[in-house]
Write an enzyme that holds these catalytic residues in place. Structure first.
Site, short mmCIF file in Angstrom:
data_model
loop_
_atom_site.label_atom_id
_atom_site.label_comp_id
_atom_site.label_asym_id
_atom_site.label_seq_id
_atom_site.Cartn_x
_atom_site.Cartn_y
_atom_site.Cartn_z
N ASN A 1 -5.79 12.31 0.60
CA ASN A 1 -4.85 11.50 1.39
C ASN A 1 -5.66 10.69 2.40
OD1 ASN A 1 -2.12 10.68 2.05
ND2 ASN A 1 -2.35 11.83 3.95
N LYS A 2 -4.99 9.87 3.15
CA LYS A 2 -5.63 8.96 4.10
C LYS A 2 -6.69 9.66 4.94
CE LYS A 2 -5.16 5.48 4.41
NZ LYS A 2 -6.13 4.60 3.69
N ASP B 1 -2.32 10.97 -2.15
CA ASP B 1 -2.63 9.94 -3.16
C ASP B 1 -3.01 10.54 -4.49
OD1 ASP B 1 -3.20 8.69 -0.36
OD2 ASP B 1 -2.79 7.05 -1.75
N ARG C 1 0.86 -1.18 0.00
CA ARG C 1 0.00 0.00 0.00
C ARG C 1 0.90 1.23 0.00
NH1 ARG C 1 2.34 2.23 3.60
NH2 ARG C 1 0.64 3.71 3.75
N GLY C 2 0.25 2.42 -0.14
CA GLY C 2 1.02 3.65 -0.28
C GLY C 2 1.16 3.95 -1.77
N ALA C 3 0.79 5.18 -2.15
CA ALA C 3 0.65 5.50 -3.58
C ALA C 3 1.86 5.10 -4.45
CB ALA C 3 0.32 6.98 -3.73
N ARG D 1 -7.03 -0.45 -6.72
CA ARG D 1 -7.38 0.63 -5.79
C ARG D 1 -7.53 1.91 -6.61
NH1 ARG D 1 -4.23 1.12 -0.43
NH2 ARG D 1 -6.23 2.04 0.17
N GLN E 1 -1.92 2.25 9.88
CA GLN E 1 -0.63 2.35 9.19
C GLN E 1 0.39 3.12 10.05
OE1 GLN E 1 -3.58 2.93 7.79
NE2 GLN E 1 -3.62 2.48 5.61
O1 MRU Z 1 -4.52 3.14 2.11
P1 MRU Z 1 -3.04 3.39 2.01
O2 MRU Z 1 -2.27 2.84 3.15
O3 MRU Z 1 -2.51 2.96 0.65
O4 MRU Z 1 -2.93 4.96 2.06
C1 MRU Z 1 -1.66 5.55 1.98
C2 MRU Z 1 -1.69 7.01 2.13
O5 MRU Z 1 -2.73 7.64 2.27
C3 MRU Z 1 -0.38 7.71 2.02
O6 MRU Z 1 -0.35 8.85 2.82
C4 MRU Z 1 -0.14 8.11 0.56
O7 MRU Z 1 -0.34 7.02 -0.28
C5 MRU Z 1 1.21 8.67 0.35
S1 MRU Z 1 2.47 7.41 0.52
C6 MRU Z 1 3.93 8.16 0.13
#
Ligand code: MRU
Length: 316
Positions: free
Chosen positions: A215-216, A205, A11-13, A55, A164
């Site tokens: 973002n999250k 994201d 996970r994470g963009a 996603r 996370q």
């Molecule tokens: O649902 P996730 O864990 O994929 O969400 C991740 C985030 O929201 C991060 O802040 C974002 O992807 C930036 S990661 C460098």
């Protein structure tokens, strides 16, 4: 690989984009017995479509898939599969290497915003080496601040409901001896009011052409709280996280995650069976709450419509 992205093993963009690219490379290698590109091409584009269904919110994935789609469209029918697989793999490795270099540049640009004294930073979710090719975006800034002795402390939001912050950010920072304190998301305003926080730094994201930033979930309320307390709110992103095709954040598709992420914790039910649940995985922070956006090309400031357009017009 697609399942690993869907179930958030990866996970994470930026990490999602890198993993998808390596997934395509694996598929091309697995298809070597098909002989030439003509026999495989349809399956490759199906693999791209499969990755695109994993996603929806992080645009890095779609930017990467577009790039691989364009490369594939340039293959001649009779190119041997060995060459196809080598090219896809090479491009996946290049994307990974590029992301690592980008994160380091974001770290340097962001750390330069601290000039007089070490700062206490509050961050959300995980934006570090477990969300990118390595080093991280918001966490890259934190790493660079630490390296330059300009980091006083990190507060890590636990990041409900998937944790996370607790599971990844606290781990990453502790493993590098970077001073971190874990807090529940709803303690952020308390910490700000008590004067414990100098900056908020988060990742993203997807960033729209006007600077609205997905973002999250929980990021938006952090930005509102930061504004109320007069605390700078910084967003750290690679340019691959901008979606300049959309004018505002209203056009961002916010992923809805399964209700069990809230009703259950680590497999155990914690809410009444059958309760209605809403579980948006992201929210959109309006651009006017963002003090600056840190990219690998430098820091940009409001008005974002103008500074983002300039950022992209200066790209080769
Ligand atoms: O649902 P996730 O864990 O994929 O969400 C991740 C985030 O929201 C991060 O802040 C974002 O992807 C930036 S990661 C460098």
């Amino acid at each position: 690989v697609a399942e690993a992205i869907e179930t958030m093993v990866v996970r994470g963009a930026p990490a999602i984009a890198c993993a998808a690219a390596f997934g395509l490379a694996i598929d091309a290698h697995n298809a070597s017995d098909l002989g030439v590109w003509r026999a495989y091409s349809q399956r490759f584009f199906q693999a791209i479509e499969r990755m695109a269904r994993t996603r929806p919110t992080a645009v890095n994935l779609f930017n990467a898939l577009d790039r691989f789609g364009a490369v594939a469209s340039s293959f001649k029918d009779d190119v041997p599969m060995a060459n196809v697989a080598a090219r896809i793999e090479g491009d996946a490795i290049a994307l990974y290497d590029q992301d690592l270099a980008i994160c380091k540049a974001i770290g340097e640009h962001g750390a330069a915003l601290a000039f007089d004294k070490p700062v206490r930073v509050l961050t959300h979710c995980n934006t570090g080496s477990l969300a990118t090719a390595g080093y991280g975006t918001a966490l890259g800034i934190i790493r660079s601040l630490h390296a330059q002795k300009m980091l006083a402390h990190v507060y890590a939001d636990e990041t409900r409901p998937y944790l996370q912050g607790a599971r990844l950010t606290a781990y990453e920072l502790m493993s590098e001896n970077i001073p971190v304190t874990l807090n529940v998301d709803s303690a952020a305003a308390y910490l700000m009011k008590n004067g414990e926080v100098d900056w908020v730094v988060v990742g993203a994201d997807r960033v729209a052409a006007n600077g609205d930033t997905a973002n999250k979930i929980g990021t938006y309320s952090l930005a509102v709280n930061a504004r109320h307390h007069g605390i700078p709110f910084y967003v750290a992103v690679p340019t691959s996280t901008f979606d300049t095709k959309i004018a505002t954040g209203d056009q961002i598709h916010v992923e809805m995650r399964p209700s069990t992420e809230i009703t259950h914790q680590f497999g155990k039910p914690v809410a009444p069976i059958g309760v209605n649940v809403v579980n948006p995985s992201f929210d959109v922070t309006p651009h006017d709450l963002i003090s600056a956006i840190v990219t690998e090309k430098g820091v940009i400031y409001p008005p974002y419509k103008k500074s983002i357009a300039q950022l992209f017009s200066s790209q080769v």
